[in-house]
Design a protein around this motif. Structure first.
Motif, PDB file in Angstrom:
ATOM      1  N   THR A  48       0.669  -0.983   0.139  1.00  0.00           N
ATOM      2  CA  THR A  48      -0.046  -0.232   0.114  1.00  0.00           C
ATOM      3  C   THR A  48       0.973   1.021  -0.039  1.00  0.00           C
ATOM      4  O   THR A  48       2.190   1.060   0.084  1.00  0.00           O
ATOM      5  N   ASP A  87      -3.886   3.325  -3.692  1.00  0.00           N
ATOM      6  CA  ASP A  87      -4.361   3.137  -2.368  1.00  0.00           C
ATOM      7  C   ASP A  87      -5.851   3.618  -1.925  1.00  0.00           C
ATOM      8  O   ASP A  87      -5.661   4.738  -1.761  1.00  0.00           O
ATOM      9  N   ASP A  88      -6.830   2.714  -2.140  1.00  0.00           N
ATOM     10  CA  ASP A  88      -8.275   3.122  -1.666  1.00  0.00           C
ATOM     11  C   ASP A  88      -8.608   4.422  -2.594  1.00  0.00           C
ATOM     12  O   ASP A  88      -8.648   4.179  -3.764  1.00  0.00           O
TER      13      ASP A  88
END
Length: 181
Positions: A48, A87-88
């Protein structure tokens, strides 16, 4: 295009070899487990953004040194040539990797609505320069909120914990230059 997992794997392995560091020492310096570091170094894990920042900060290198190929001949970069770090709700495009001679790196970051990213302190004496290209960016630094609007710029000492937030309903896009003294 290049596989980001393989680039990160090679860069960590090269760094460990150059500095004669064991996985235990890298784990201790970064706060990332030895097992996770081993998986990343073998190219078996896609870390991540938070993990990449931990590794970069722990090794006292820039994020782009960790995620970019060493190429001294790059003069022109098209976004389609960059493998983004996702990441997200946050995407980072490392345009110009860290260069020891110039002591900076530059990247584009996009944060989707209601997205945020926490960042650990960068190297002592480091500074970050941000120009917001689209949307509204909120920065939290030492529990104080700063709002940077479209076409505004912001500079801060990045050797403290900080948070990037998008409070709006459109994706915020900004350019960040990290300067390391």
């Amino acid at each position: 295009m290049y596989n980001i997992q393989n680039i990160v794997a090679k860069n960590i392995a090269d760094y460990r070899k150059k500095h004669q560091l064991s996985l235990d020492k890298v784990s201790s310096a970064t706060g990332v487990s030895k097992n996770m570091l081993s998986q990343i170094e073998k190219g078996h894990s896609n870390p991540t953004i938070t993990t990449l920042w931990k590794i970069a900060n722990g090794l006292h290198i820039s994020l782009s040194q960790l995620t970019s190929l060493n190429n001294d001949e790059v003069d022109f970069i098209d976004e389609s040539d960059i493998i983004p770090i996702i990441d997200d709700k946050v995407t980072i495009y490392p345009y110009f990797p860290y260069d020891d001679k110039k002591q900076f790196e530059m990247f584009k970051m996009a944060i989707e609505p209601n997205g945020k990213m926490d960042s650990a302190p960068h190297h002592a004496g480091s500074e970050e320069y941000i120009i917001v290209n689209e949307g509204i960016l909120e920065m939290e630094i030492d529990s104080k909120i700063y709002t940077i609007n479209h076409h505004q710029a912001f500079r801060f000492n990045s050797d403290v914990p900080h948070r990037y937030c998008n409070p709006g309903d459109i994706t915020v896009v900004f350019t960040s230059t990290m300067y390391y003294q």
